[in-house]
Design a protein around this motif. Structure first.
Motif, PDB file in Angstrom:
ATOM      1  N   LYS A  69       0.818  -1.228   0.000  1.00  0.00           N
ATOM      2  CA  LYS A  69       0.000   0.000   0.000  1.00  0.00           C
ATOM      3  C   LYS A  69       0.850   1.275   0.000  1.00  0.00           C
ATOM      4  N   ALA A  70       2.068   1.161  -0.494  1.00  0.00           N
ATOM      5  CA  ALA A  70       2.952   2.340  -0.581  1.00  0.00           C
ATOM      6  C   ALA A  70       2.921   2.854  -2.021  1.00  0.00           C
ATOM      7  N   LEU A  71       1.813   3.516  -2.368  1.00  0.00           N
ATOM      8  CA  LEU A  71       1.579   3.894  -3.766  1.00  0.00           C
ATOM      9  C   LEU A  71       2.593   4.911  -4.291  1.00  0.00           C
ATOM     10  N   PHE A  72       3.006   5.835  -3.456  1.00  0.00           N
ATOM     11  CA  PHE A  72       3.968   6.854  -3.912  1.00  0.00           C
ATOM     12  C   PHE A  72       5.265   6.187  -4.351  1.00  0.00           C
ATOM     13  N   HIS A  73       5.765   5.279  -3.531  1.00  0.00           N
ATOM     14  CA  HIS A  73       7.026   4.590  -3.868  1.00  0.00           C
ATOM     15  C   HIS A  73       6.841   3.678  -5.079  1.00  0.00           C
ATOM     16  N   TYR A 105       0.311   8.573  -8.701  1.00  0.00           N
ATOM     17  CA  TYR A 105       0.577   9.772  -7.888  1.00  0.00           C
ATOM     18  C   TYR A 105      -0.746  10.459  -7.533  1.00  0.00           C
ATOM     19  N   MET A 106      -1.636  10.545  -8.527  1.00  0.00           N
ATOM     20  CA  MET A 106      -2.943  11.178  -8.297  1.00  0.00           C
ATOM     21  C   MET A 106      -3.732  10.392  -7.256  1.00  0.00           C
ATOM     22  N   GLU A 107      -3.707   9.058  -7.417  1.00  0.00           N
ATOM     23  CA  GLU A 107      -4.430   8.185  -6.489  1.00  0.00           C
ATOM     24  C   GLU A 107      -3.870   8.320  -5.067  1.00  0.00           C
ATOM     25  N   ASN A 108      -2.571   8.579  -5.006  1.00  0.00           N
ATOM     26  CA  ASN A 108      -1.906   8.701  -3.705  1.00  0.00           C
ATOM     27  C   ASN A 108      -2.143  10.077  -3.062  1.00  0.00           C
ATOM     28  N   ASP A 112       0.853  17.305  -7.492  1.00  0.00           N
ATOM     29  CA  ASP A 112       1.989  18.109  -7.975  1.00  0.00           C
ATOM     30  C   ASP A 112       3.070  17.224  -8.584  1.00  0.00           C
ATOM     31  N   THR A 113       3.336  16.098  -7.917  1.00  0.00           N
ATOM     32  CA  THR A 113       4.342  15.165  -8.442  1.00  0.00           C
ATOM     33  C   THR A 113       3.872  14.596  -9.777  1.00  0.00           C
ATOM     34  N   ALA A 114       2.578  14.333  -9.897  1.00  0.00           N
ATOM     35  CA  ALA A 114       2.008  13.823 -11.150  1.00  0.00           C
ATOM     36  C   ALA A 114       2.202  14.836 -12.278  1.00  0.00           C
ATOM     37  N   ALA A 115       1.899  16.103 -11.995  1.00  0.00           N
ATOM     38  CA  ALA A 115       2.022  17.144 -13.022  1.00  0.00           C
ATOM     39  C   ALA A 115       3.467  17.307 -13.482  1.00  0.00           C
TER      40      ALA A 115
END
Length: 311
Positions: A69-73, A105-108, A112-115
């Motif tokens: 469940k560590a979506l960002f990583h 990234y959006m789901e997490n 900003d990271t997604a963009a």
């Protein structure tokens, strides 16, 4: 050196596989440690320039971060997999991975990271696929706009607008430019609004829509500082020359420093602009004498007034 790194990578993969095994005393796989080992393996493969194997290791890392469940990583690892595709000059596959990472990234909850990732993807694909780059820049702008980060959104829309001009998709470029200009107006960056008005005029005149070009200038007079500015004087002169089919006047404005030193795509529009039925820099044939004068002083006066206005 490369062989040593490849051996190290396989050692990390062996450790990762051990982390995933369960036993009577260990009921759950250790996804966190497995992801960490695959990340180390990926770096070893990357250093050995085994990019395809590095990509696979990054995807394994992402898989186990997702299990944990560590979506960002997980998204970071997928983005790295995309970079491995880029190293192999497989740009469409690279972009697919980066777009997938952006969704994560959006789901997490880190838009900003997604963009920023979409912006990077746009830069990667721009040299080989302008249409895809436009799509990525517009998506990135949309993400920033949703976050009320209008300066970043406007900058990305600006990239998309310039590429739309390059693609000769002028109708879409006109729409994108208006949106970009509205954002700069909202954040009160009025000098940028002036520049966008100039770009709009060039686009509309290339579309053969004098009315739309004139409307852009009229609306811009509501912007603080536009009236009497270098930009407004130049646009009034350009519109007058275009309307009167005065090729000489249009040529002077379009080859002035104000327009020649715009972003390259807009500067090209300026240099290539022709009046309806015209064919380049010619003296106006129908320059009738005014007030009994010979006809030559009037254009000279216009020239002096215009040059004084720009400088």
């Amino acid at each position: 050196m490369a062989a040593q790194k490849i051996n190290e990578a396989h050692e990390h993969i062996t450790k990762a596989e051990k982390c995933l095994k369960t036993s009577l005393t260990k009921w759950k796989p250790d996804y966190d440690s497995a992801a960490s080992e695959y990340a180390k393996a990926a770096v070893c493969f990357k250093n050995a320039k085994q990019f395809d194997q590095a990509k696979d290791a990054y995807l394994k890392e992402a898989e186990y971060h997702t299990e944990n469940k560590a979506l960002f990583h997980a998204a970071k690892a997928i983005e790295q997999a995309g970079m491995m595709m880029k190293e192999q000059k497989k740009m469409p596959e690279a972009i697919q991975y980066i777009e997938k990472a952006c969704m994560m990234y959006m789901e997490n909850g880190t838009p900003d990271t997604a963009a920023m990732a979409l912006d990077r993807a746009g830069k990667l694909i721009e040299p080989i696929n302008l249409d895809k780059a436009v799509d990525l820049y517009q998506k990135a702008a949309g993400v920033f706009e949703n976050e009320d980060r209008l300066r970043q959104a406007a900058e990305l829309l600006g990239k998309a607008s310039r590429l739309l001009v390059r693609l000769k998709r002028l109708d879409e470029a006109a729409v994108a430019l208006q949106k970009e200009k509205n954002m700069y107006k909202e954040i009160e960056n009025f000098p940028m609004c002036f520049k966008k008005t100039t770009a709009q005029v060039l686009i509309h005149l290339h579309r053969g829509d004098y009315v739309a070009a004139d409307k852009c200038v009229r609306e811009s007079y509501s912007l603080p500082g536009y009236s009497g500015s270098e930009d407004s004087v130049a646009m009034e002169t350009l519109l007058q020359g275009y309307d009167e089919q005065d090729e000489d006047q249009v040529y002077r404005v379009c080859n002035s420093p104000l327009l020649k030193y715009m972003d390259n795509d807009y500067a090209k529009l300026a240099i290539s602009l022709r009046v309806p039925g015209g064919g380049g820099k010619k003296k106006k044939a129908a320059a009738a004498p005014q007030g009994g004068a010979s006809g030559t002083p009037a254009p000279a006066e216009e020239d002096d007034d215009y040059e004084g206005g720009l400088c």
